[in-house]
Design an enzyme around this catalytic site. Structure first.
Site, PDB file in Angstrom:
ATOM      1  N   CYS A 147      35.761  43.526  40.473  1.00 57.88           N
ATOM      2  CA  CYS A 147      35.416  42.223  41.049  1.00 57.88           C
ATOM      3  C   CYS A 147      36.278  41.131  40.424  1.00 57.88           C
ATOM      4  O   CYS A 147      36.048  40.740  39.283  1.00 57.88           O
ATOM      5  CB  CYS A 147      33.931  41.937  40.830  1.00 57.88           C
ATOM      6  SG  CYS A 147      33.436  40.308  41.384  1.00 57.88           S
ATOM      7  N   CYS A 150      34.476  37.853  39.586  1.00 66.54           N
ATOM      8  CA  CYS A 150      33.665  37.939  38.364  1.00 66.54           C
ATOM      9  C   CYS A 150      34.538  37.889  37.114  1.00 66.54           C
ATOM     10  O   CYS A 150      34.210  37.203  36.149  1.00 66.54           O
ATOM     11  CB  CYS A 150      32.879  39.254  38.322  1.00 66.54           C
ATOM     12  SG  CYS A 150      32.111  39.714  39.880  1.00 66.54           S
ATOM     13  N   ASP A 151      35.632  38.640  37.105  1.00 67.05           N
ATOM     14  CA  ASP A 151      36.350  38.889  35.851  1.00 67.05           C
ATOM     15  C   ASP A 151      37.726  38.249  35.754  1.00 67.05           C
ATOM     16  O   ASP A 151      38.325  38.251  34.669  1.00 67.05           O
ATOM     17  CB  ASP A 151      36.493  40.413  35.640  1.00 67.05           C
ATOM     18  CG  ASP A 151      35.126  41.081  35.553  1.00 67.05           C
ATOM     19  OD1 ASP A 151      34.187  40.430  35.073  1.00 67.05           O
ATOM     20  OD2 ASP A 151      35.005  42.247  35.968  1.00 67.05           O
TER      21      ASP A 151
END
Ligand code: NAP
Length: 321
Positions: A147, A150-151
């Site tokens: 993701c 997200c990261d």
């Protein structure tokens, strides 16, 4: 043998009939249960084999509102679980093996017990496809991510690899150029599956280097990823890329196998919603990544959980004897 259900006070229970059963214990499932339990609907969550869902496999979560300093994924999910239990939700860590949505009350069979419910919320999520190469699992959440939203911010000024040739891979590669020095886009074919508009955006981005007909062979590192070995299958040439991360964007599998033949799915296997969070079966609702292949965020899954719970409450007010 009777299943042992542990609720807030940790006393074993043998209850099998509930107003609402929620299948899945990710952000969608927990949020739905917080709302249904607060609305005094007797609620059971059957959590499945990985209670907490995909966030149990991540480290730092920086984009879930309410945590100014960020929070670890597993900690966020444990807190959601505690909140659900405090609201009165019963949670059982068991796996659903079969469902019967043909008649009401709906029947849900786990490995150890059969349960009944007036309404069901399916919140089983989706699983990112894995490449299946050496080091991928070992370095998951230590440089290997599924993701970018997200990261991505953890990879400032690093070189990274994105694997895949669809819209997700293009979108993630473009997004990641905001943080990374350079993005190596590794694709197994010489043509992309992504839409023309996404392809063009990726081609125009100077930070993205395409590696055609190339497969990932191995992920290497120490504490974190430091190298990815790739192979050009046409030239039969192996190359080592010195990078800090690998973003795998080769699609997701919705966790809907259990519901095939009972609930309408779309052509990619996701649950097809009919009206807000209602499925085609009256009394069965869906929330989160199991129907949403567009946003796939913890916060959007939680929001869908809230919506499904409100729809369930309204449904039960209108239909429960
Ligand atoms: P996808 O369209 O199924 O593409 C998956 C890509 O991964 C394909 O290029 C495929 O290669 C590759 N792949 C699959 N298995 C692989 C493996 N084991 N090893 C290496 N490569 C592998 O998945 P997606 O990109 O996640 O998109 C899913 C859906 O969401 C699509 O309908 C897409 O249009 C949509 N979406 C839209 C947007 C947008 O419009 N902004 C953004 C994201 C997603 P091959 O081509 O060789 O099969």
């Amino acid at each position: 043998m009777q299943a042992e259900i542990r609720s807030e006070n940790k006393k074993p229970e043998t209850k099998r009939k509930f107003d609402v059963i929620i299948i899945g214990a990710g952000p969608a499932g927990y949020t739905a249960s917080i709302y249904t339990s607060r609305a005094k609907r007797d609620t059971l969550i059957i959590s499945g084999i990985l209670p907490g869902g995909q966030l149990m496999l991540t480290t730092e979560v920086e984009n879930f509102p309410g945590f100014a300093k960020g929070i670890l994924g597993p900690e966020l999910m444990t807190t959601m679980r505690e909140q659900a239990e405090r609201m009165g939700t019963t949670i059982i860590d068991d796996e659903v093996v079969n469902v019967d949505f043909r008649h009401k009350p709906f029947k849900i069979l786990t490995y150890s017990e059969e349960y009944e419910a007036e309404a069901v919320i399916i919140a089983t999520g989706a699983t990112p496809r894995k490449i299946g190469v050496k080091g991928e699992q070992e370095f998951s959440a230590r440089g290997v991510s599924y993701c970018a939203t997200c990261d991505g911010p953890f990879f400032k000024n690093q070189d990274i690899v994105v694997a895949g040739g669809g819209d997700s891979a293009m979108e993630e590669a473009i997004f990641l150029t905001k943080f990374a020095n350079k993005v190596h886009l590794v694709h197994r074919k010489d043509t992309l599956r992504a839409s023309k508009v996404m392809q063009n955006r990726a081609f125009e981005n100077k930070k993205i280097q395409f590696h055609w007909n190339t497969v990932i062979e191995e992920v290497k590192g120490n504490q974190k990823v430091t190298q990815i070995t790739v192979k050009d299958t046409k030239a039969n040439k192996v190359e080592t890329l010195e990078v800090g991360g690998l973003f795998v964007a080769i699609g997701h599998e919705p966790n809907t196998k259990l519901f095939k033949g009972q609930i309408e799915l779309d052509d990619q296997g996701y649950i097809a919603l009919k009206n807000h969070t209602h499925t085609n079966v009256e009394g069965v609702f869906a929330a989160g990544d199991v129907h949403d292949h567009r946003y796939r965020q913890a916060i959007t899954a939680a929001a869908f959980g809230c919506m499904a719970a409100i729809d369930v409450d309204k449904y039960l007010s209108e239909h429960k004897a």
